[in-house]
Design a protein around this motif. Structure first.
Motif, PDB file in Angstrom:
ATOM      1  N   LEU A  26       0.829  -1.313   0.017  1.00  0.00           N
ATOM      2  CA  LEU A  26      -0.130  -0.030   0.094  1.00  0.00           C
ATOM      3  C   LEU A  26       0.821   1.399  -0.100  1.00  0.00           C
ATOM      4  CD1 LEU A  26      -2.873  -0.968   2.706  1.00  0.00           C
ATOM      5  CD2 LEU A  26      -3.013  -0.781   0.040  1.00  0.00           C
ATOM      6  N   ALA A  27       1.949   1.287   0.750  1.00  0.00           N
ATOM      7  CA  ALA A  27       2.800   2.380   0.891  1.00  0.00           C
ATOM      8  C   ALA A  27       3.347   2.870  -0.312  1.00  0.00           C
ATOM      9  CB  ALA A  27       4.055   2.154   2.034  1.00  0.00           C
ATOM     10  N   THR A  28       3.618   1.916  -1.163  1.00  0.00           N
ATOM     11  CA  THR A  28       4.153   2.181  -2.520  1.00  0.00           C
ATOM     12  C   THR A  28       3.319   2.419  -3.820  1.00  0.00           C
ATOM     13  OG1 THR A  28       4.973  -0.243  -3.036  1.00  0.00           O
ATOM     14  CG2 THR A  28       6.336   1.271  -1.636  1.00  0.00           C
ATOM     15  N   THR A  29       2.224   1.875  -3.235  1.00  0.00           N
ATOM     16  CA  THR A  29       0.803   1.924  -4.420  1.00  0.00           C
ATOM     17  C   THR A  29       0.104   3.056  -4.183  1.00  0.00           C
ATOM     18  OG1 THR A  29      -0.101   0.117  -3.428  1.00  0.00           O
ATOM     19  CG2 THR A  29       1.439  -0.149  -5.353  1.00  0.00           C
ATOM     20  N   CYS A  31      -1.096   4.342  -1.545  1.00  0.00           N
ATOM     21  CA  CYS A  31      -1.119   5.087  -0.373  1.00  0.00           C
ATOM     22  C   CYS A  31       0.303   6.175  -0.467  1.00  0.00           C
ATOM     23  CB  CYS A  31      -1.094   4.391   0.862  1.00  0.00           C
ATOM     24  SG  CYS A  31      -2.813   3.444   1.239  1.00  0.00           S
ATOM     25  N   ARG A  32       0.898   6.027  -1.571  1.00  0.00           N
ATOM     26  CA  ARG A  32       2.046   6.634  -1.550  1.00  0.00           C
ATOM     27  C   ARG A  32       1.814   8.286  -2.104  1.00  0.00           C
ATOM     28  NH1 ARG A  32       3.427   4.637  -7.740  1.00  0.00           N
ATOM     29  NH2 ARG A  32       2.527   6.170  -8.512  1.00  0.00           N
ATOM     30  N   LYS A  33       2.567   9.138  -1.426  1.00  0.00           N
ATOM     31  CA  LYS A  33       2.679  10.509  -1.602  1.00  0.00           C
ATOM     32  C   LYS A  33       2.827  10.802  -2.852  1.00  0.00           C
ATOM     33  CE  LYS A  33       3.881  11.833   3.015  1.00  0.00           C
ATOM     34  NZ  LYS A  33       2.723  12.294   3.678  1.00  0.00           N
ATOM     35  N   GLY A  34       2.255  11.823  -3.372  1.00  0.00           N
ATOM     36  CA  GLY A  34       2.314  12.320  -4.823  1.00  0.00           C
ATOM     37  C   GLY A  34       1.548  11.741  -5.789  1.00  0.00           C
ATOM     38  N   GLY A  35       0.562  10.694  -5.278  1.00  0.00           N
ATOM     39  CA  GLY A  35      -0.401  10.320  -6.110  1.00  0.00           C
ATOM     40  C   GLY A  35      -0.116   8.834  -6.763  1.00  0.00           C
ATOM     41  N   TYR A  36      -1.226   8.043  -7.105  1.00  0.00           N
ATOM     42  CA  TYR A  36      -0.968   6.862  -7.762  1.00  0.00           C
ATOM     43  C   TYR A  36      -1.901   6.827  -8.901  1.00  0.00           C
ATOM     44  CZ  TYR A  36      -1.746   1.755  -8.508  1.00  0.00           C
ATOM     45  OH  TYR A  36      -1.984   0.558  -9.166  1.00  0.00           O
ATOM     46  N   THR A  37      -3.013   7.282  -9.058  1.00  0.00           N
ATOM     47  CA  THR A  37      -4.059   7.267  -9.947  1.00  0.00           C
ATOM     48  C   THR A  37      -3.754   7.521 -11.398  1.00  0.00           C
ATOM     49  OG1 THR A  37      -5.689   8.842  -9.121  1.00  0.00           O
ATOM     50  CG2 THR A  37      -6.049   6.582  -8.369  1.00  0.00           C
ATOM     51  N   LYS A  38      -3.247   8.626 -11.359  1.00  0.00           N
ATOM     52  CA  LYS A  38      -3.028   9.540 -12.531  1.00  0.00           C
ATOM     53  C   LYS A  38      -1.863   8.920 -13.308  1.00  0.00           C
ATOM     54  CE  LYS A  38       0.534  12.415 -10.451  1.00  0.00           C
ATOM     55  NZ  LYS A  38       1.161  13.636  -9.748  1.00  0.00           N
ATOM     56  N   ASN A  39      -1.125   7.933 -12.704  1.00  0.00           N
ATOM     57  CA  ASN A  39      -0.185   7.310 -13.798  1.00  0.00           C
ATOM     58  C   ASN A  39      -0.699   6.215 -14.129  1.00  0.00           C
ATOM     59  OD1 ASN A  39       1.994   9.064 -12.789  1.00  0.00           O
ATOM     60  ND2 ASN A  39       2.370   8.000 -10.967  1.00  0.00           N
ATOM     61  N   ILE A  40      -1.894   5.597 -13.657  1.00  0.00           N
ATOM     62  CA  ILE A  40      -2.331   4.427 -14.295  1.00  0.00           C
ATOM     63  C   ILE A  40      -3.882   4.350 -15.097  1.00  0.00           C
ATOM     64  CG2 ILE A  40      -1.493   2.787 -12.668  1.00  0.00           C
ATOM     65  CD1 ILE A  40      -4.245   2.582 -11.375  1.00  0.00           C
ATOM     66  N   ARG A  41      -4.398   5.748 -14.971  1.00  0.00           N
ATOM     67  CA  ARG A  41      -5.949   5.905 -15.346  1.00  0.00           C
ATOM     68  C   ARG A  41      -5.747   6.143 -16.983  1.00  0.00           C
ATOM     69  NH1 ARG A  41      -9.991   7.710 -13.062  1.00  0.00           N
ATOM     70  NH2 ARG A  41      -8.546   8.638 -11.381  1.00  0.00           N
ATOM     71  N   PRO A  42      -6.525   5.259 -17.637  1.00  0.00           N
ATOM     72  CA  PRO A  42      -6.710   5.160 -19.056  1.00  0.00           C
ATOM     73  C   PRO A  42      -7.109   6.666 -19.597  1.00  0.00           C
ATOM     74  CG  PRO A  42      -7.991   3.546 -18.093  1.00  0.00           C
ATOM     75  CD  PRO A  42      -7.719   4.432 -17.017  1.00  0.00           C
ATOM     76  N   PRO A  43      -6.354   6.733 -21.105  1.00  0.00           N
ATOM     77  CA  PRO A  43      -6.759   8.140 -21.434  1.00  0.00           C
ATOM     78  C   PRO A  43      -8.146   7.928 -21.986  1.00  0.00           C
ATOM     79  CG  PRO A  43      -5.364   6.710 -22.943  1.00  0.00           C
ATOM     80  CD  PRO A  43      -5.454   5.924 -21.540  1.00  0.00           C
ATOM     81  N   GLU A  44      -8.726   9.358 -22.149  1.00  0.00           N
ATOM     82  CA  GLU A  44      -9.900   9.443 -22.723  1.00  0.00           C
ATOM     83  C   GLU A  44     -10.171   8.858 -24.294  1.00  0.00           C
ATOM     84  OE1 GLU A  44     -13.284  12.762 -23.117  1.00  0.00           O
ATOM     85  OE2 GLU A  44     -11.888  13.144 -21.560  1.00  0.00           O
TER      86      GLU A  44
END
Length: 146
Positions: A26-29, A31-44
């Motif tokens: 969790l701490a590296t996915t 719950c990590r500071k700086g966010g996680y979802t923006k790096n894996i969210r599929p493009p529109e």
């Protein structure tokens, strides 16, 4: 279900988790500071076509701008970003003014569950199960303030 909020069809959208997110990391996915979802969210460019196809399969006929192509298990809870079993066209909430854009009351529930997971109040699996079972009652079922 509470207050007439839209729920997914579990036969079409049973939810799917990302194998990259576990209780142990969790701490590296998520719950990590700086966010996680923006790096894996599929493009529109990818999700736009998927949203239209998913809307048709759900029989959704409202304005596409009023519905959210949503992850049942949110990305911030370790949901799979691209698995069709985790995506659904979520109609607008009751009382929504057509044409006013997305108003998704599920989002604050996801954020509260994320906070509870990252603070150790609930396990990742418990949060994922609660949101799949019924997102409108997930917080109360886990003993978290709504």
């Amino acid at each position: 279900m509470e207050k007439g909020e839209p729920l997914e069809d579990l036969k079409c959208t049973p939810g799917a988790t990302s194998p990259a997110v576990t209780q142990a990391n969790l701490a590296t996915t998520i719950c990590r500071k700086g966010g996680y979802t923006k790096n894996i969210r599929p493009p529109e460019a990818v999700t736009g076509k998927e949203k239209r196809l998913n809307a048709a399969s759900y029989g959704y006929t409202g304005k596409m701008g009023d519905a959210e192509y949503d992850h049942l298990i949110s990305l911030q809870l370790g949901g799979d970003p691209n698995d069709a079993r985790n995506l659904w066209v979520e109609p607008a909430d009751p009382g929504h003014k057509p044409g006013s854009g997305v108003n998704n009351l599920k989002d604050p529930v996801e954020t509260k569950l994320h906070t509870a997971v990252c603070s150790g109040k609930v396990t990742l699996k418990a949060a994922q199960n609660a949101i799949v079972t019924d997102w409108t009652t997930a917080l109360s079922k886990l003993g978290l303030a709504a």
